[in-house]
Design a protein around this motif. Structure first.
Motif, PDB file in Angstrom:
ATOM      1  N   ASN A  45     -22.056 -52.243  43.409  1.00 39.05           N
ATOM      2  CA  ASN A  45     -23.294 -52.923  42.571  1.00 39.05           C
ATOM      3  C   ASN A  45     -23.321 -52.741  41.165  1.00 39.05           C
ATOM      4  O   ASN A  45     -23.579 -51.891  40.550  1.00 39.05           O
ATOM      5  CB  ASN A  45     -24.682 -52.088  43.110  1.00 39.05           C
ATOM      6  N   LYS A  47     -23.961 -54.845  37.364  1.00 39.52           N
ATOM      7  CA  LYS A  47     -24.779 -55.947  36.873  1.00 39.52           C
ATOM      8  C   LYS A  47     -23.761 -56.316  35.551  1.00 39.52           C
ATOM      9  O   LYS A  47     -23.398 -55.410  34.819  1.00 39.52           O
ATOM     10  CB  LYS A  47     -26.053 -55.161  36.353  1.00 39.52           C
ATOM     11  N   SER A 102     -26.094 -59.886  38.831  1.00 42.58           N
ATOM     12  CA  SER A 102     -25.973 -58.923  39.642  1.00 42.58           C
ATOM     13  C   SER A 102     -25.254 -59.114  40.554  1.00 42.58           C
ATOM     14  O   SER A 102     -25.404 -60.025  41.424  1.00 42.58           O
ATOM     15  CB  SER A 102     -27.314 -58.227  40.211  1.00 42.58           C
ATOM     16  N   SER A 129     -22.971 -50.052  36.347  1.00 46.21           N
ATOM     17  CA  SER A 129     -23.291 -49.707  37.491  1.00 46.21           C
ATOM     18  C   SER A 129     -24.750 -49.347  37.832  1.00 46.21           C
ATOM     19  O   SER A 129     -24.862 -48.584  38.746  1.00 46.21           O
ATOM     20  CB  SER A 129     -22.418 -48.582  38.253  1.00 46.21           C
ATOM     21  N   ASN A 130     -25.713 -49.950  37.091  1.00 47.74           N
ATOM     22  CA  ASN A 130     -27.024 -49.529  37.168  1.00 47.74           C
ATOM     23  C   ASN A 130     -27.442 -48.277  36.974  1.00 47.74           C
ATOM     24  O   ASN A 130     -28.409 -47.733  37.477  1.00 47.74           O
ATOM     25  CB  ASN A 130     -27.490 -50.150  38.441  1.00 47.74           C
ATOM     26  N   ASP A 131     -26.752 -47.225  36.129  1.00 50.92           N
ATOM     27  CA  ASP A 131     -26.851 -46.000  35.983  1.00 50.92           C
ATOM     28  C   ASP A 131     -27.438 -46.118  34.361  1.00 50.92           C
ATOM     29  O   ASP A 131     -27.532 -45.034  33.789  1.00 50.92           O
ATOM     30  CB  ASP A 131     -25.587 -45.112  36.113  1.00 50.92           C
ATOM     31  N   PHE A 132     -27.808 -47.096  33.991  1.00 56.52           N
ATOM     32  CA  PHE A 132     -28.403 -47.538  32.705  1.00 56.52           C
ATOM     33  C   PHE A 132     -27.392 -46.838  31.497  1.00 56.52           C
ATOM     34  O   PHE A 132     -27.730 -46.654  30.354  1.00 56.52           O
ATOM     35  CB  PHE A 132     -29.681 -46.590  32.485  1.00 56.52           C
ATOM     36  N   ARG A 133     -26.160 -46.953  31.823  1.00 56.69           N
ATOM     37  CA  ARG A 133     -25.186 -46.996  30.782  1.00 56.69           C
ATOM     38  C   ARG A 133     -24.294 -48.178  30.755  1.00 56.69           C
ATOM     39  O   ARG A 133     -24.328 -48.624  32.033  1.00 56.69           O
ATOM     40  CB  ARG A 133     -24.238 -45.804  31.092  1.00 56.69           C
ATOM     41  N   TYR A 134     -23.963 -48.505  29.768  1.00 54.65           N
ATOM     42  CA  TYR A 134     -23.227 -49.931  29.642  1.00 54.65           C
ATOM     43  C   TYR A 134     -21.949 -49.831  28.770  1.00 54.65           C
ATOM     44  O   TYR A 134     -21.878 -49.072  27.939  1.00 54.65           O
ATOM     45  CB  TYR A 134     -24.221 -50.726  28.689  1.00 54.65           C
ATOM     46  N   PRO A 330     -16.007 -39.781  36.197  1.00 59.56           N
ATOM     47  CA  PRO A 330     -16.525 -38.496  36.333  1.00 59.56           C
ATOM     48  C   PRO A 330     -17.490 -38.307  37.518  1.00 59.56           C
ATOM     49  O   PRO A 330     -17.740 -39.371  38.298  1.00 59.56           O
ATOM     50  CB  PRO A 330     -17.492 -38.599  35.346  1.00 59.56           C
TER      51      PRO A 330
ATOM     52  N   PRO B  34     -30.030 -56.928  45.025  1.00 61.56           N
ATOM     53  CA  PRO B  34     -29.564 -55.487  45.282  1.00 61.56           C
ATOM     54  C   PRO B  34     -30.652 -54.726  44.368  1.00 61.56           C
ATOM     55  O   PRO B  34     -31.085 -55.050  43.485  1.00 61.56           O
ATOM     56  CB  PRO B  34     -28.220 -55.532  44.765  1.00 61.56           C
ATOM     57  N   PHE B  36     -31.578 -51.971  41.591  1.00 59.79           N
ATOM     58  CA  PHE B  36     -31.414 -51.986  40.026  1.00 59.79           C
ATOM     59  C   PHE B  36     -31.404 -50.582  39.617  1.00 59.79           C
ATOM     60  O   PHE B  36     -31.800 -50.260  38.691  1.00 59.79           O
ATOM     61  CB  PHE B  36     -32.290 -52.632  39.361  1.00 59.79           C
ATOM     62  N   TRP B  37     -30.844 -49.719  40.532  1.00 61.74           N
ATOM     63  CA  TRP B  37     -30.476 -48.390  40.226  1.00 61.74           C
ATOM     64  C   TRP B  37     -29.059 -48.033  40.790  1.00 61.74           C
ATOM     65  O   TRP B  37     -28.506 -48.770  41.564  1.00 61.74           O
ATOM     66  CB  TRP B  37     -31.499 -47.218  40.713  1.00 61.74           C
ATOM     67  N   HIS B  38     -28.474 -46.889  40.380  1.00 56.92           N
ATOM     68  CA  HIS B  38     -27.057 -46.544  40.880  1.00 56.92           C
ATOM     69  C   HIS B  38     -27.101 -46.210  42.208  1.00 56.92           C
ATOM     70  O   HIS B  38     -28.107 -45.523  42.622  1.00 56.92           O
ATOM     71  CB  HIS B  38     -26.344 -45.392  39.976  1.00 56.92           C
ATOM     72  N   VAL B 333     -27.369 -39.250  37.806  1.00 53.42           N
ATOM     73  CA  VAL B 333     -26.979 -39.918  36.782  1.00 53.42           C
ATOM     74  C   VAL B 333     -28.453 -40.688  36.382  1.00 53.42           C
ATOM     75  O   VAL B 333     -28.622 -41.199  35.023  1.00 53.42           O
ATOM     76  CB  VAL B 333     -26.093 -41.292  37.061  1.00 53.42           C
ATOM     77  N   HIS B 334     -29.446 -40.528  37.286  1.00 58.04           N
ATOM     78  CA  HIS B 334     -30.764 -40.932  36.774  1.00 58.04           C
ATOM     79  C   HIS B 334     -31.803 -40.459  38.185  1.00 58.04           C
ATOM     80  O   HIS B 334     -31.317 -39.886  38.868  1.00 58.04           O
ATOM     81  CB  HIS B 334     -30.961 -42.348  36.642  1.00 58.04           C
ATOM     82  N   GLU B 391     -34.603 -43.679  28.154  1.00 61.75           N
ATOM     83  CA  GLU B 391     -33.953 -44.766  28.760  1.00 61.75           C
ATOM     84  C   GLU B 391     -33.659 -44.962  30.068  1.00 61.75           C
ATOM     85  O   GLU B 391     -32.902 -43.977  30.513  1.00 61.75           O
ATOM     86  CB  GLU B 391     -32.631 -45.455  27.624  1.00 61.75           C
TER      87      GLU B 391
END
Lengths: 687, 687
Positions: A45, A47, A102, A129-134, A330, B34, B36-38, B333-334, B391
């Motif tokens: 998944n 984005k 997405s 991967s929608n973990d809010f890291r880009y 990781p 889908p 919007f989180w990991h 991760v969140h 964030e």
């Protein structure tokens, strides 16, 4: 804008997906053998995000590999609304935008292709991967909009073969040289089961019970095996199937560049050619260890392949793929391939990549993995501060009968080099190197305090449960020289007492010979190494090798030489680490190395004086370098790169140098300018 | 041995695989949405290990879901050799063995099925994803060797419907009640595209442009949609297709147990029945939030569903699946669903699970996730020691127009409860609770020092950038009461100043009403709550609801009541959190709760005195409890569980009690013994 749009994905996903395919292509006959360490996976998944400004209207074609939705926000008035009834493109007027796509895919990596006049999919897209890291999107040069990422695309090519035997239902072929290939029955006729036995040697292909690789095709439903195999000989049996029109396809990755080497010694030429073939055969989606048996990616093997690659194909694409796949995701749950020092080799190789290839952006993406490895390694510390293998760790050192329990000297030395490398990598990433410097100093001290025997002038092999292992093995000494942790006095002792000591147990794997001979070269013993290359690799040539082996022991006779791991044909006859003459010749004997990152400058310091003449073309990052050694001259031409030629006073008489320093005469060379200098050998040639 | 062999897998994989399927079944009309989180993923490469001793020869049947190999080592002489030409079973003589099966599967979870006379696949097998960590295998009761784990297996059943309108090519159906279902065209005739518009309301199904759910079937290639939909009304149009024989299938998970409630108030009976239906509809592979729109698994919604479940279906299988799926895999991760407090609800719910269901083994597997969540939450600390959203965090609190930036009082309170719960969980896992105790005490102090306004006797809503938000919102006060962090004096103030203050802004979501009304019950306001249930949920019944809604505001008229999120039919009319009367009645009004872990003992403390009579059957962990309230008596029968009946002196006149304490008369009840006690109501009934 001349760069084509290409398929992009979440950084690392493509490499991890190919790695999983690679690691699950191993079969021992019909038995499927998956890796026995943890493998990561791609994100399902993902984005994709890109901000851009259009100065005039533009149509963006958008394709995705997977189920997807599209949002186009005008920055000034974001609505975050999905485009309804999406038809494959968006028409945008001039303005500032954010495009968000997405993509979800369970079977293949989620990927995106966007093509417009000014906006095209490339690393300028961010992904998450929608973990809010880009991070910047990954890509690998797949520009065909009709072909989204999937299985790795090999090239296939018909090969000639000799028919050694042909009966009613069976066939025995010799493809004349080692290869990775696929038998193709498409043009055959009939119906029935076709059994295939492969052999790297004739003995293996004709030993149906014991050969390592087999296939079974239900013809005509199946006309070719799913997975390519390593072989020179193919033995087939198919009742009811006419095999006359059978074809054999070579499966390979074409190389855009390749080194050339010719010389006045035929055997050395042959060694070089076979080494090139050996590395080429193992250069596929990744640098594999060997094409027959595990056909896996091992970080330690890859470390050597990288160095060989810089002196042969300079294939940075395969190298990046290899480094990225090994990095995985990781958290670090064990060392790479669960081998302790293999993770350290990976770190050390990063800095080599910097020197030869540059690409700081790429390195900055990899350095966090290096930091995590060190953190993980610290969980392996003993009370003394040295590291030792814990549950799940394989302390390998070399494929030899060694007890690697406890604090192993070689392991500390490789770790030291990794810590030294971390300090340099911090210079690229902007991290503070202090923690690595401190750890380096502390570990070095405890290593010499504990495992160095000043009296004998050697390293203990290890310490286990408080007891020193006094065995004198070459391994720690080789690494200490190769990774440069010895002062001059200790260096001398180690060379004399161990490396050139005929009574010390011999190194038999080409893997360890790589380090041994490199160390000897660094210690000035290039002449010794020259002769070793002719002996050791020449020995395999004498055995009829068309590629270099996993292990060579000249004392093994007959079919015994094919045995390993308690299996009659367990030994791989095409192992990447067998190709090390490429590096030994290129780096130490021809004597080429980068002196500034990204090969911005080179030094050429030739030591190959036993040949009356040779000619070499080696890749630099930008263009090639050509070197011609004639009787009394040396001619050098690098297309685009400046450099220096260093002639050793001990080896050459010369004139017209620009500078003299430390026993060398130095010539400054300009890229694009051919230069011939006097180079009268002081040492007698042999050929 | 009576337990059947079942399919087993790496613990958590099945739940994660089902979760991914669940989270990718959301469509807004034709747009795929889908999460919007990991999302985590199952392991593709799993090793299954089991040691066992055979006293006589045994044949083991071995099946795997994926490519696999088998090793059987005699413990006394391990060979670690793959079984060659494996035929589906191994025949073993008496002895001690280790069985190792490696399974690889990219598409479905790797799984194993082993069936022998004494050795069968179950949780006694260890598994590893080859990271050298081992855990007990997971399973979910799949015992059919022919059906390895795959998509979740729902039950399907034909439903009756009324035809509201039928034209040449179109059809409008009323299925009489809200349902999750699938239109089935298998028995239809013709050829063509069939469009389907679904509606939870008639208005929605007949509004082709704006209804939330649609399908398009290319008949007869496609005869039913891939994904079930939520609806009561179905509107179809199919040119060239005769829809006469169309069927509608209800898609559901059968429940083995169900609470029963009847009483002298028809409306309350109806409320209870609709609440049961609402929860049942959302009880699928997991406890979903609502079946129409996101049909996703949200940890906060699930927390409430768990509590309702204990008083209705006592479906521990769905609950374990839900808890496990939400736990996912490390690293964190969140927050869960990227909502800060949702992770805290998950932790708090673990202890409820302990009290109602027990299962310490299961809890010990989940507690490491709870610890990781707290570690992650600590990265959200401000200088003061309170937490705030960073964030990627969604600080939700309630679906209402609130500014949740900065240090939000409600968030601290929920986190406090999580920290308190961690201390109790440490008692199960054997971890040291000290770090959680310390953090709890420190946070509680700073909360009251900073966000409690002693003068007004209320909480500030939050502090953002150093500025206190003086708005008096019910939310922090509700949580403070519900989670019990107030002393008696503050409790009184909060109830008077906020909860029973008509001027305070009303709570409108059933989600928040759950906490509000629970808090009021805990504060003794059960009579108030009784009337609220009749008003609020009764209001939806008056609107014709066959299931309870995501949000209800009695002031919304006409089709406006279906709108939400700026969409005409955005509101879900079947939302799990709408079913909270199940919990409010069961826990506070009927008054049942466990007093020892695993429901080993219960307390019944009835407060439902406005009804002249009622009859309730509620599930305990072992067997049911039946409660009959007649004019002057109360009859209780628990099949297998001991407990206590507490009659409040304020509500009941009674006699023959075993003990009197704190305003209650206490009766000791024995499992399997029916007991009728005098219970003369002091308060006037209303029905």
């Amino acid at each position: 804008m001349d760069r084509k749009a290409e398929w992009i994905w979440h950084n690392g996903d493509y490499e991890i997906r190919q790695l999983n395919a690679c690691l699950t292509s191993r079969y021992e006959r019909e038995v499927f053998v998956p890796p026995f360490w943890h493998t990561d996976d791609f994100c399902k998944n993902v984005k994709f995000i890109r901000r851009f400004t259009l100065s005039k209207p533009e149509r963006l074609e958008i394709r995705a590999n997977g189920k997807f939705n599209v949002i186009v926000n005008r920055i000034q008035a974001p609505e975050n609304a999905y485009i309804r009834e999406f038809q494959g493109f968006v028409d945008l007027r001039a303005g500032e935008y954010e495009l968000i796509v997405s993509v979800y895919n369970e079977k293949e990596i989620p990927a995106l292709y966007v093509n417009g006049e000014t906006v095209r999919s490339d690393e300028q897209f961010l992904t998450t991967s929608n973990d809010f890291r880009y991070s910047a999107a990954g890509c690998d040069g797949l520009t065909d909009p009709e072909s989204p990422p999937g299985p790795f695309r090999f090239r296939y090519e018909d090969v000639d073969f000799d028919i050694l035997r042909k009966d009613k239902d069976s066939l025995l072929l010799d493809c004349r040289r080692e290869m990775m290939g696929v038998v193709n029955l498409e043009s055959c006729e009939g119906e029935g089961l076709v059994h295939i036995w492969y052999g790297e040697s004739l003995a293996e292909a004709t030993d149906k019970e014991n050969c390592e690789l087999t296939d079974e095709l239900d013809f005509p439903v199946q006309t070719r095996p799913e997975v390519g195999k390593a072989f020179r000989y193919v033995h087939l049996h198919g009742e009811g199937v006419d095999l006359t029109n059978l074809k054999v396809l070579r499966e390979f990755v074409p190389q855009a560049r390749s080194a050339k080497f010719s010389c006045s010694d035929e055997k050395l030429e042959k060694i070089y050619a076979v080494a090139l073939d050996t590395l080429a055969l193992n250069t596929r989606e990744f640098f594999l260890d060997g094409i027959k048996r595990d056909r896996w990616l091992w970080a330690g093997d890859a470390y050597q392949a990288f160095l060989m690659n810089y002196y042969s194909f300079f294939d940075l694409k395969t190298e990046r793929r290899t480094i990225t796949a090994l990095a995985g995701k990781p958290p670090v749950v064990h060392f790479m391939n669960h081998i302790m020092e293999y993770s350290f080799y990976w770190i050390i190789g990063l800095y080599d990549f910097y020197m030869y290839a540059g690409d700081e952006n790429y390195l900055r993406r990899m350095i966090p993995t290096a930091r995590r490895i060190i953190e993980f390694a610290r969980t392996r510390k003993t009370e003394s501060g040295m590291i030792e293998g814990k549950e799940g760790d394989w302390v390998f050192v070399d494929w030899a009968n060694i007890d690697n329990r406890g604090e192993v000297a070689a392991e500390q030395i490789i770790y030291l080099k990794a810590l030294e490398t971390m300090q340099k990598l911090c210079g690229i990433s902007g991290d503070d190197p202090e923690e690595y410097r401190e750890e380096y100093e502390a570990l070095k001290k405890v290593l010499f305090d504990t495992l160095w025997d000043e009296e004998r002038g050697v390293f203990y092999y290890s310490r286990y449960q408080g007891k020193l292992n006094p065995a004198i093995k070459k391994h720690p000494h080789i690494f200490a020289l190769y990774f440069g942790i010895l002062d001059d006095e200790k260096k001398k002792k180690v060379i004399q007492n161990v490396l050139l000591n005929d009574e010390a147990e011999k190194i038999v794997t080409p893997f360890m010979r790589f380090f041994e001979l490199s160390a000897l070269c660094l210690a000035g013993e290039t002449d010794f190494v020259y002769h070793e290359i002719l002996q050791y690799w020449g020995g395999m040539i004498d055995e009829g090798a068309t590629s270099f082996w996993e292990l060579y022991d000249k004392n093994e006779r007959g079919d015994d030489k094919y045995a390993m791991y308690n299996r009659k044909y367990g030994k791989s006859l095409c192992h990447a680490w067998g190709a090390s003459p490429l590096y030994l010749l290129g780096r130490y004997l021809i004597g080429l190395e980068p002196t500034k990152p990204a090969y911005e400058e080179y030094r050429l310091c030739p030591k190959l004086v036993r040949l009356s003449s040779y000619s070499a073309t080696l890749p630099l990052r930008d263009g090639d370098i050509r070197i011609e050694s004639a009787k009394d001259t040396l001619t050098v031409y690098a297309e685009k790169t400046d450099g220096e030629l260093w002639l050793s006073d001990a080896l050459f008489d010369t004139e017209g140098w620009d500078e003299a320093r430390g026993g060398y005469k130095i010539f400054k060379l300009r890229g694009g300018v051919l230069r011939t200098v006097a180079a009268r050998k002081k040492i007698k040639g042999e050929d």
